[in-house]
Design a protein around this motif. Structure first.
Motif, PDB file in Angstrom:
ATOM      1  N   THR A 115      18.938  12.149 -19.104  1.00 13.95           N
ATOM      2  CA  THR A 115      18.550  13.392 -19.778  1.00 13.95           C
ATOM      3  C   THR A 115      17.277  13.986 -19.175  1.00 13.95           C
ATOM      4  OG1 THR A 115      17.306  12.202 -21.465  1.00 13.95           O
ATOM      5  CG2 THR A 115      19.606  12.741 -21.966  1.00 13.95           C
ATOM      6  N   LEU A 116      16.436  13.140 -18.581  1.00  6.59           N
ATOM      7  CA  LEU A 116      15.194  13.629 -17.987  1.00  6.59           C
ATOM      8  C   LEU A 116      15.383  14.161 -16.574  1.00  6.59           C
ATOM      9  CD1 LEU A 116      12.754  10.851 -19.218  1.00  6.59           C
ATOM     10  CD2 LEU A 116      13.056  13.149 -20.140  1.00  6.59           C
ATOM     11  N   THR A 117      16.317  13.577 -15.840  1.00  4.58           N
ATOM     12  CA  THR A 117      16.551  14.005 -14.466  1.00  4.58           C
ATOM     13  C   THR A 117      18.025  13.818 -14.121  1.00  4.58           C
ATOM     14  OG1 THR A 117      15.945  13.690 -12.159  1.00  4.58           O
ATOM     15  CG2 THR A 117      15.976  11.735 -13.523  1.00  4.58           C
ATOM     16  N   VAL A 135      15.518   3.509 -12.287  1.00  6.14           N
ATOM     17  CA  VAL A 135      15.266   3.188 -13.694  1.00  6.14           C
ATOM     18  C   VAL A 135      16.145   2.029 -14.146  1.00  6.14           C
ATOM     19  CG1 VAL A 135      15.545   4.057 -16.056  1.00  6.14           C
ATOM     20  CG2 VAL A 135      14.400   5.443 -14.343  1.00  6.14           C
ATOM     21  N   THR A 136      17.408   2.036 -13.755  1.00  2.00           N
ATOM     22  CA  THR A 136      18.315   0.958 -14.125  1.00  2.00           C
ATOM     23  C   THR A 136      17.878  -0.364 -13.501  1.00  2.00           C
ATOM     24  OG1 THR A 136      20.118   2.555 -14.281  1.00  2.00           O
ATOM     25  CG2 THR A 136      20.720   0.246 -14.165  1.00  2.00           C
ATOM     26  N   ALA A 181      20.847   2.708 -23.640  1.00  2.00           N
ATOM     27  CA  ALA A 181      19.974   3.865 -23.865  1.00  2.00           C
ATOM     28  C   ALA A 181      19.053   4.166 -22.690  1.00  2.00           C
ATOM     29  CB  ALA A 181      19.139   3.638 -25.120  1.00  2.00           C
ATOM     30  N   LEU A 182      18.623   3.150 -21.962  1.00  2.00           N
ATOM     31  CA  LEU A 182      17.682   3.377 -20.867  1.00  2.00           C
ATOM     32  C   LEU A 182      18.261   4.286 -19.779  1.00  2.00           C
ATOM     33  CD1 LEU A 182      14.820   2.660 -19.931  1.00  2.00           C
ATOM     34  CD2 LEU A 182      15.807   0.708 -18.733  1.00  2.00           C
ATOM     35  N   LEU A 207      20.742   6.379 -20.115  1.00  2.00           N
ATOM     36  CA  LEU A 207      21.025   7.681 -20.732  1.00  2.00           C
ATOM     37  C   LEU A 207      19.750   8.503 -20.906  1.00  2.00           C
ATOM     38  CD1 LEU A 207      23.684   6.731 -23.410  1.00  2.00           C
ATOM     39  CD2 LEU A 207      24.028   7.995 -21.283  1.00  2.00           C
ATOM     40  N   LEU A 208      18.657   7.851 -21.245  1.00  2.00           N
ATOM     41  CA  LEU A 208      17.379   8.545 -21.350  1.00  2.00           C
ATOM     42  C   LEU A 208      16.939   9.078 -19.993  1.00  2.00           C
ATOM     43  CD1 LEU A 208      14.897   9.346 -23.017  1.00  2.00           C
ATOM     44  CD2 LEU A 208      13.933   7.110 -22.451  1.00  2.00           C
ATOM     45  N   ALA A 209      17.089   8.264 -18.962  1.00  2.00           N
ATOM     46  CA  ALA A 209      16.727   8.709 -17.614  1.00  2.00           C
ATOM     47  C   ALA A 209      17.626   9.869 -17.177  1.00  2.00           C
ATOM     48  CB  ALA A 209      16.845   7.556 -16.625  1.00  2.00           C
ATOM     49  N   THR A 262      19.498  -1.256 -25.763  1.00  2.00           N
ATOM     50  CA  THR A 262      18.512  -0.981 -24.713  1.00  2.00           C
ATOM     51  C   THR A 262      19.187  -0.733 -23.374  1.00  2.00           C
ATOM     52  OG1 THR A 262      16.876  -2.330 -25.848  1.00  2.00           O
ATOM     53  CG2 THR A 262      16.484  -1.888 -23.523  1.00  2.00           C
TER      54      THR A 262
END
Length: 79
Positions: free
Chosen positions: A35-37, A46-47, A28-29, A31-33, A25
């Motif tokens: 990829t979105l921005t 986000v972190t 990935a959190l 890394l997901l953010a 988690t």
């Protein structure tokens, strides 16, 4: 050499699985953010939001969990 208690293997396995899930988690959190921005400020928010619940509820949760049945609490939290 002293023998380990009977439930130690199950406890160690449960803690390992739980720690692995936390690690995935935490990795990935962001890394997901990302990829979105590509905005560094959004990534920082986000972190920080991912760790904010630990800061807000950690002490209160620890005080409550000390009063609950440990086996049942472990099952509920891992589920």
């Amino acid at each position: 050499m002293a023998k380990l208690p009977t439930g130690f293997g199950r406890l160690w396995t449960a803690q390992t699985v739980s720690s692995l899930g936390d690690g995935v988690t935490h990795a990935a959190l962001p890394l997901l953010a990302l990829t979105l921005t590509r905005d560094p400020m959004a990534l920082a928010v986000v972190t920080a939001a991912g760790t904010l619940p630990w800061l807000l509820f950690g002490v209160l949760g620890g005080a409550l969990v000390d009063r609950w049945d440990r086996r049942r609490t472990m099952w509920l939290t891992d589920t």
